[in-house]
Enzyme design. Structure first.
Site, PDB file in Angstrom:
ATOM      1  N   ASP A 465       0.821  -1.212   0.000  1.00  0.00           N
ATOM      2  CA  ASP A 465       0.000   0.000   0.000  1.00  0.00           C
ATOM      3  C   ASP A 465       0.851   1.256   0.000  1.00  0.00           C
ATOM      4  O   ASP A 465       0.479   2.263  -0.603  1.00  0.00           O
ATOM      5  CB  ASP A 465      -0.956  -0.003   1.199  1.00  0.00           C
ATOM      6  N   CYS A 512       6.388  -6.026   6.116  1.00  0.00           N
ATOM      7  CA  CYS A 512       5.560  -7.205   5.848  1.00  0.00           C
ATOM      8  C   CYS A 512       4.914  -7.156   4.473  1.00  0.00           C
ATOM      9  O   CYS A 512       4.138  -8.023   4.119  1.00  0.00           O
ATOM     10  CB  CYS A 512       4.505  -7.396   6.938  1.00  0.00           C
TER      11      CYS A 512
HETATM   12  C1  PEP Z   1       0.811  -4.026   2.584  1.00  0.00           C
HETATM   13  O1  PEP Z   1       0.031  -3.134   2.246  1.00  0.00           O
HETATM   14  O2  PEP Z   1       2.008  -4.053   2.237  1.00  0.00           O
HETATM   15  C2  PEP Z   1       0.352  -5.136   3.426  1.00  0.00           C
HETATM   16  C3  PEP Z   1       1.200  -5.995   3.958  1.00  0.00           C
HETATM   17  O3  PEP Z   1      -0.979  -5.279   3.608  1.00  0.00           O
HETATM   18  P1  PEP Z   1      -1.975  -5.822   2.473  1.00  0.00           P
HETATM   19  O4  PEP Z   1      -1.127  -6.363   1.352  1.00  0.00           O
HETATM   20  O5  PEP Z   1      -2.806  -6.872   3.112  1.00  0.00           O
HETATM   21  O6  PEP Z   1      -2.734  -4.617   2.096  1.00  0.00           O
HETATM   22 MG    MG Z   2      -1.891  -2.974   3.178  1.00  0.00          MG
END
Ligand code: PEP
Ligand code: MG
Length: 580
Positions: A465, A512
């Site tokens: 994001d 992450c």
């Molecule tokens: C991200 O945005 O990098 C994240 C780990 O969350 P998601 O991919 O679930 O939006």
């Molecule tokens: Mg995210």
């Protein structure tokens, strides 16, 4: 004739298999007029399809004897609908009266019934419209000659492991349902490299390509396909020579994987003795064994919203508690980071869900994730209580998605306090000192990082994001996928700033997002000072391999110099040198 399609490789490796075309059956029904003499045949075709689906359901019920009671209840409801005159007799009448094809008649009647269910005040009854849709979809698939996969296997002697799913688009919920299957690969016309559909492909470690534009219309059912998930290439109907070459490469990849397995129990430490924690990202409790198998030291991100994406209602506290407890117990004392629902945008509940109004304009900027949780206090309390209750079984950390404002953190902490105090009142045990962390995935959060460091116990950077919002690129839109650049200097600046600020404040920080699982970026992150990575289980050993060969102390000044570079070409060159 052989031809090649190019898209975005989202999950490495090579798959060789036969095409299985998927469709959302009810959306693709045509309206045909049938001759008077064909009417009886059309009705017989309809009856036959209903009978087949009924026997499939009966077989399913038998094979799920030990499954949760809810599943069995769903099968019963679907079977009941298939015996209801409203769904069985009415389409026959429509076929006769309007001289139309069976699929069309069935969909007309379904729309009527769905409209009736929508009138009910009782939410339980209202939700039964989902069952009507699902059961009709099964019958339509049967009518259209897309029998269920089990039937397909028996008919053509094809195993799921040899099938490549070809779809225009797949929702995260579709892909979640694939976890019960063992397809070789999937390819889609649309989607970006960090769309949630792509992330799921990676989590299942199956080679996949998205954004192929018109794969579904060019590929025919049963055609032999080679899917190169690394390069984003799909070869249709390859000749013998090409097949052999790819088979060879596929074997090599398997061999490398086997070699990496030897690192499973090796301590994750750099040459200069710095410990680097490698955690796993999971979507469902059933992913836990894979995380352990991959050598994860804990769960760095449990995307809880995936538990419930394919249904129209919210799970109650007990159901959530059981799911969280299962992961915590499964990880045997290792830390488990549970992220509260990141619902909204592409990760929405079933289209017919009544949980909240869908955001129609700019859903990525709308009421998603923590914004939705704070707007739905009841839903949030239920989840917080379930997580707290599970915390008695092992070390749980609470992670909050999509924070941008200090008051969102304050409100979240107040909501947590409320959940704690209600449990205290009921004398229910939980971890009083549960740690609370925030996702840094909005540029505002990365820039005003002090607000977060002062209020939270840990941070986790969501690069998927963060890139989307920094570069104003929809992460799931293949048309702008080439502009989605993790190495954009602005993205690197935000990452470096967040990591070094957290280090100074002595607050643990992890990454992450998908970048954490890319072995080509491991040295870059180590040089930035990152010591906690969370990724798909399938990537952990690849990243560990890089960690074991790195000297973090030496990398730091090189990376600092590299980050002063703004020219993209030069940055890439520097990264290549760093990895050489
Ligand atoms: C991200 O945005 O990098 C994240 C780990 O969350 P998601 O991919 O679930 O939006
Ligand atoms: Mg995210």
């Amino acid at each position: 004739m052989s031809f090649t399609l190019h898209g975005l490789g989202v999950s490495g490796g090579i798959a060789i298999g036969r095409a299985l075309l998927m469709s959302h059956a009810t959306l693709e029904v045509s309206h045909l007029t049938v001759g008077p003499r064909m009417v009886d045949r059309e009705i017989a075709r309809f009856d036959q399809a209903v009978a087949t689906v009924k026997s499939e359901l009966a077989a399913m019920k038998e094979s799920t004897e030990h499954a949760p009671a809810e599943l069995s209840a769903f099968i019963d409801i679907h079977t009941m609908f298939l015996e209801d005159p409203e769904l069985i007799d009415k389409p026959r009448e429509i076929i006769r009266a309007r001289r139309c094809n069976a699929e069309w008649a069935l969909v007309q009647q379904m729309e009527q019934l769905v409209a009736q269910f929508e009138q009910f005040d009782d939410p339980y009854l209202r939700e039964r419209k989902l069952d009507v849709r699902q059961v009709v979809e099964r019958v339509i698939k049967e009518l259209l000659g897309h029998p269920s996969r089990a039937v397909m296997k028996a008919d053509k002697g094809l195993k799921e492991e040899t099938l490549v799913v070809v779809a225009h688009d797949l929702s995260p919920a579709d892909v979640i349902s694939f976890k019960e299957h063992r397809f070789a690969s999937f390819i889609t016309d649309v989607g970006g490299a960090t769309s949630h559909t792509a992330i799921l492909a990676r989590s299942m470690a199956i080679p996949s390509v998205v954004g192929l534009s018109n794969a579904r219309s060019l590929i025919r059912d049963g055609e032999v396909l080679i899917v190169d998930g690394m390069r984003g290439v799909v070869i249709i109907d390859p000749d013998e020579r090409v097949l052999e070459e790819y088979q060879l490469r596929k074997n090599q990849i398997e061999l490398e994987k086997t070699k990496l397995k030897r690192l499973k129990n090796a301590k994750s430490q750099t040459i200069d003795g710095i410990d680097v924690a490698l955690y796993a990202n999971i979507e469902l409790p059933i992913d836990t064994p894979e995380a352990l198998e991959g050598g994860a030291e804990g769960i760095g991100l449990f995307r809880t919203e995936f538990l419930f994406l394919d249904r129209g209602d919210m799970p109650d506290e007990q159901e959530q508690y059981e799911a969280y407890k299962k992961v915590v117990k499964g990880m045997g004392g290792r830390p488990v980071t549970i992220r509260t629902f990141d619902l909204g945008n592409d990760k929405d509940l079933h289209p017919d869900s009544s949980v909240h109004d869908r955001v129609k304009t700019n859903p990525a900027l709308g009421r998603r994730a923590i914004r939705l949780s704070l707007a739905e206090p009841q839903m949030f309390q239920t989840q917080l209580r379930a997580i707290l209750r599970a915390s008695k079984f092992g070390p749980i950390k609470l992670l909050i998605p999509m924070l941008a404002h200090a008051h969102e953190i304050d409100q979240t902490l107040a909501a947590l306090e409320q959940a704690k105090s209600s449990l205290r009142g009921e004398k229910v045990a939980f971890d009083e000192n549960i740690q609370v962390g925030g996702m840094i995935e909005i540029p505002a959060a990365a820039l005003a990082i002090g607000l977060f460091l002062r209020r939270l116990d840990f941070l986790s950077i969501g690069t998927n994001d963060l890139i989307q919002y920094t570069l104003a690129i929809d992460r799931s839109d293949e048309q702008v996928a080439s502009l989605y650049d993790p190495l954009h200097p602005a993205v690197l600046m935000l990452l470096a700033h967040t990591i070094s600020s957290a280090e100074k404040a002595n607050i643990p920080v992890s990454v992450c997002g998908e970048m954490a699982g890319d072995p080509l970026l491991t040295r870059l992150f180590l040089g930035m000072g990152l010591r906690i990575f969370s990724m798909h289980p399938s990537q952990i050993l690849k990243v560990k391999n890089r960690v074991l060969k790195a000297n973090a102390g030496e990398l730091a000044p090189t990376v600092r110099r590299m980050l002063r570079q703004e020219e993209p070409g030069k940055l890439r060159e520097a990264l290549e040198k760093l990895n050489a």
